[in-house]
Design a protein around this motif. Sequence first.
Motif, short mmCIF file in Angstrom:
data_model
loop_
_atom_site.label_atom_id
_atom_site.label_comp_id
_atom_site.label_asym_id
_atom_site.label_seq_id
_atom_site.Cartn_x
_atom_site.Cartn_y
_atom_site.Cartn_z
N ASN A 185 0.80 -1.22 0.00
CA ASN A 185 0.00 0.00 0.00
C ASN A 185 0.84 1.28 0.00
OD1 ASN A 185 -2.49 -1.44 0.09
ND2 ASN A 185 -2.14 -1.82 2.26
N VAL A 186 2.12 1.12 -0.20
CA VAL A 186 3.03 2.28 -0.26
C VAL A 186 3.17 2.73 -1.72
CG1 VAL A 186 5.45 2.99 0.04
CG2 VAL A 186 4.30 1.65 1.81
N MET A 187 3.20 4.02 -1.92
CA MET A 187 3.42 4.54 -3.27
C MET A 187 4.84 4.20 -3.72
SD MET A 187 1.65 8.32 -3.34
CE MET A 187 -0.09 8.54 -3.00
N ILE A 188 4.99 3.88 -5.00
CA ILE A 188 6.30 3.50 -5.52
C ILE A 188 7.31 4.65 -5.39
CG2 ILE A 188 5.76 4.15 -7.91
CD1 ILE A 188 7.93 1.15 -6.69
N CYS A 189 6.84 5.90 -5.40
CA CYS A 189 7.77 7.02 -5.23
C CYS A 189 8.41 7.00 -3.85
CB CYS A 189 7.06 8.35 -5.47
SG CYS A 189 5.66 8.68 -4.39
N ASP A 190 7.67 6.54 -2.84
CA ASP A 190 8.23 6.42 -1.49
C ASP A 190 9.08 5.16 -1.36
OD1 ASP A 190 7.22 8.76 -0.35
OD2 ASP A 190 5.31 7.82 0.18
N ALA A 191 8.62 4.06 -1.97
CA ALA A 191 9.35 2.80 -1.87
C ALA A 191 10.75 2.91 -2.47
CB ALA A 191 8.57 1.68 -2.55
N LEU A 192 10.87 3.61 -3.58
CA LEU A 192 12.18 3.77 -4.22
C LEU A 192 13.14 4.58 -3.37
CD1 LEU A 192 11.34 4.24 -8.00
CD2 LEU A 192 12.98 2.61 -7.06
N LEU A 193 12.61 5.43 -2.52
CA LEU A 193 13.46 6.25 -1.65
C LEU A 193 13.70 5.60 -0.29
CD1 LEU A 193 12.00 9.82 -2.39
CD2 LEU A 193 14.09 8.78 -3.30
N GLY B 298 3.75 11.42 -2.43
CA GLY B 298 3.98 10.45 -1.38
C GLY B 298 4.11 11.06 0.00
N LYS B 299 4.35 10.20 0.98
CA LYS B 299 4.51 10.67 2.36
C LYS B 299 5.80 11.48 2.52
CE LYS B 299 1.81 7.14 4.74
NZ LYS B 299 1.80 6.07 5.77
N LYS B 300 6.78 11.20 1.68
CA LYS B 300 8.06 11.90 1.78
C LYS B 300 7.98 13.31 1.17
CE LYS B 300 10.77 7.62 1.71
NZ LYS B 300 11.18 7.68 3.12
N LYS B 301 6.95 13.56 0.35
CA LYS B 301 6.74 14.88 -0.26
C LYS B 301 7.97 15.37 -1.02
CE LYS B 301 2.55 15.27 1.28
NZ LYS B 301 1.41 15.15 0.33
N ARG B 302 8.56 14.47 -1.80
CA ARG B 302 9.69 14.85 -2.64
C ARG B 302 9.20 15.18 -4.04
NH1 ARG B 302 14.62 13.21 -1.02
NH2 ARG B 302 15.30 14.77 -2.54
N ARG B 303 9.95 16.00 -4.75
CA ARG B 303 9.52 16.43 -6.08
C ARG B 303 9.50 15.27 -7.08
NH1 ARG B 303 13.02 21.04 -8.54
NH2 ARG B 303 14.66 19.59 -7.88
N SER B 304 8.38 15.14 -7.75
CA SER B 304 8.27 14.17 -8.84
C SER B 304 7.96 14.92 -10.13
CB SER B 304 7.16 13.15 -8.56
OG SER B 304 7.52 12.27 -7.52
N PHE B 305 8.54 14.45 -11.21
CA PHE B 305 8.29 14.98 -12.55
C PHE B 305 7.83 13.80 -13.39
CE2 PHE B 305 11.45 17.59 -10.51
CZ PHE B 305 11.08 18.89 -10.82
N PHE B 306 6.61 13.89 -13.94
CA PHE B 306 6.07 12.73 -14.64
C PHE B 306 5.04 13.14 -15.68
CE2 PHE B 306 3.74 13.60 -10.78
CZ PHE B 306 2.41 13.50 -11.12
N CYS B 307 4.76 12.21 -16.58
CA CYS B 307 3.78 12.42 -17.65
C CYS B 307 2.55 11.57 -17.35
CB CYS B 307 4.38 12.02 -18.99
SG CYS B 307 3.22 12.13 -20.38
#
Length: 243
Positions: A134-142, A226-235
């Motif tokens: 249930n974790v977003m992949i943007c958080d899991a990668l970090l 995500g919970k980490k609130k880091r910048r994402s750039f995506f299409c």
Amino acid sequence: MPEGPSIVILKEEVEQFSGQKIIAVSGNAAIDIQRLQDQTIRSFKTWGKNFLICFDDFTVKIHLLMFGTYRINERKETTPRLSMLFSNGELNFYTCSIKFLEGDVNLHYDWSEDVMNENWDPENAKKNLEKVPNVMICDALLDQDIFSGVGNIIKNEVLYRCHIHPESLVGKIPKDKIDEIIDESSVYSFEFLKWKKQFELKKHWLAHTKKTCLRCDLPLIKKYTGKKKRRSFFCTNCQNLYE
């Protein structure tokens, strides 16, 4: 914050001091740095974003945080956190976290979690991802306990390469795409290392800080995800959202 490849470069740059005795030590780190006086450095290691200075029965762990820097054979005007003088030069660290790790360094780290380590284990990463569906992949990668060394640049570039929306839930992403993300996290980290050494890293960015999708010729979204609130750039057109 320096990502794993930048710490690998630091390790390579300071190899001249491996096997050298520290003949003088100073700095304002909140540890007993005088413990390092007359100690001989046995080796340098990295684990993700951690730089490790290994001695006989303890290790100095250095994390450069968001704005940490280092200087080899030169100094900044500000007082260093840690300054070590050798017969063949000096090594200085600024604005960083410094801690002691007691005993064998191998007892403190799982090298299979480091995407740039020779013991990196993709299967172990897959098992750890299965524990956080249930974790977003943007958080899991970090998550440094899954992908040690991966930072925000690598995250954005890997997800763009793999056509995955950063807010996708880990458990909803198809297994073949999970495998692709895991593989690319290591592949891109080594490409990052090569390009950074050539002083051309930014030239190869496809998504990070970019405004237009190269595949779709549509605007890229910039969002703190995500919970980490880091910048994402995506299409949103070619990066699939699995939720």
